[in-house]
Design an enzyme around this catalytic site. Structure first.
Site, PDB file in Angstrom:
ATOM      1  N   SER A  85       0.000  11.335  -4.392  1.00 32.59           N
ATOM      2  CA  SER A  85       0.475  11.115  -5.757  1.00 32.59           C
ATOM      3  C   SER A  85       1.073  12.412  -6.293  1.00 32.59           C
ATOM      4  O   SER A  85       0.509  13.496  -6.112  1.00 32.59           O
ATOM      5  CB  SER A  85      -0.696  10.683  -6.656  1.00 32.59           C
ATOM      6  OG  SER A  85      -1.330   9.543  -6.133  1.00 32.59           O
ATOM      7  N   ASP A 126      -4.800   4.265  -9.579  1.00 31.90           N
ATOM      8  CA  ASP A 126      -4.254   5.067  -8.483  1.00 31.90           C
ATOM      9  C   ASP A 126      -4.622   4.518  -7.110  1.00 31.90           C
ATOM     10  O   ASP A 126      -4.193   5.059  -6.098  1.00 31.90           O
ATOM     11  CB  ASP A 126      -4.764   6.515  -8.620  1.00 31.90           C
ATOM     12  CG  ASP A 126      -4.043   7.496  -7.714  1.00 31.90           C
ATOM     13  OD1 ASP A 126      -2.820   7.351  -7.531  1.00 31.90           O
ATOM     14  OD2 ASP A 126      -4.699   8.414  -7.176  1.00 31.90           O
ATOM     15  N   GLN A 181       4.059   5.615 -11.446  1.00 31.50           N
ATOM     16  CA  GLN A 181       3.745   6.762 -10.592  1.00 31.50           C
ATOM     17  C   GLN A 181       4.859   7.025  -9.598  1.00 31.50           C
ATOM     18  O   GLN A 181       5.457   6.088  -9.064  1.00 31.50           O
ATOM     19  CB  GLN A 181       2.440   6.542  -9.805  1.00 31.50           C
ATOM     20  CG  GLN A 181       2.026   7.771  -8.992  1.00 31.50           C
ATOM     21  CD  GLN A 181       0.767   7.562  -8.182  1.00 31.50           C
ATOM     22  OE1 GLN A 181       0.819   7.403  -6.966  1.00 31.50           O
ATOM     23  NE2 GLN A 181      -0.384   7.566  -8.858  1.00 31.50           N
TER      24      GLN A 181
END
Length: 287
Positions: free
Chosen positions: A227, A203, A277
């Site tokens: 996110s 991430d 993502q």
């Protein structure tokens, strides 16, 4: 940096022993800019929480949603639900809570080690070696700002092949990039922990291809990102305290959202994991 990475303590969860039909654990957060829990941290914590209910199986996939911003000053409670236990596969649902509401929700699948057909995407052989690239610490350490200091001092050494997007975007505005990363310090010889740490690192920079394509940097005034959802598939074991090449690309951005895919390779060319993502990406009016 020698010894244990400082973020590793966040992956040590405490079993509260609550009898609710779920396994209940608690964990803490490390400091993060703006007081918000880093998404990769809570993602990795959920993987660790699920792994406490599993024996003899490796996590091979997870799908999760970031539901609310987390507060670094509030403990996180993790509830693990045993969804399925089969002969080869097991599934767990994990909810991360603060103040009684979920901040992250994940389902993960675990598999008994098995054999079968095998292939992988090719390793990008022309990529510069990490030793030839500047570290985030060398770029940001002279900047007197709490966010710059946090990035410079974090326990994961991140090095951009095309140049970082901390303050500005150098070179072409293209929707792809590659970074090298590794944990600074040594991790235990625990494959499950290394998979969780790869989840943590997944991430860190995955939305940057979206930003790079539009000439946006983390320091661009008014840029806001977060996110939204995250998926990851682990293919092979690898060490997070050795260099990992993370190639990333964004096929689309629209509606205040950007989509990105990533692939993690060990330095000897093995494809360790694939990541996807979608994140919120808002720019100032007229940007």
């Amino acid at each position: 940096m020698n010894g244990e990475p400082d973020f590793l303590r966040t992956l040590r969860l405490e079993d509260t022993g609550a009898s609710t039909g779920e396994t209940i654990l608690t964990g803490a957060s490390h400091w993060s800019p703006g007081g918000r829990v880093f998404g990769g941290q809570v993602l990795a914590q959920c993987i660790v929480a699920a792994q406490t209910t599993i024996e003899g199986r490796d996590v091979h996939s997870m799908h999760g949603y970031f539901l609310r911003p987390g507060d670094i000053d509030v403990p996180i409670t993790f509830g693990v639900e045993r969804i399925h236990d089969g002969r080869s596969f097991a599934a767990r649902r994990v909810q991360a809570y603060q103040r009684g509401v979920p901040i992250f929700s994940m389902i993960a699948s675990f598999q008994v080690p098995d054999t079968g057909v095998e292939h992988q995407d090719p390793y990008p052989v022309d990529t510069p070696a990490p030793e030839s690239l500047p570290s985030a610490a060398s770029i940001l350490s002279a900047i007197d700002h709490p966010v710059a200091r946090a990035w410079a001092e974090r326990s994961i050494d991140l090095r951009h092949v095309e140049g970082p997007v901390f303050l500005d975007v150098q070179g072409e505005h293209v929707p792809h990039q590659a970074v090298w990363f590794r944990v600074q310090g040594d991790l235990p010889d625990d494959p499950a922990l290394h998979r969780a740490v790869l989840g943590y690192a997944s991430d860190l920079s995955i939305l940057e291809p979206v930003m790079r394509r539009h000439g946006l940097a983390w320091g661009t005034p008014g840029v806001k990102s977060a996110s939204l959802d995250h998926a990851m598939w682990w293919h092979r074991d690898g060490r997070a305290d050795e260099w990992v090449l993370y190639t990333q690309e964004s096929p689309s951005a629209q509606g205040g959202r950007g989509l990105a895919f990533g692939r993690m390779f060990s330095r000897d060319g093995r494809l360790l994991a694939t990541v996807a993502q979608e994140g919120m990406m808002r720019v100032p009016t007229g940007g």
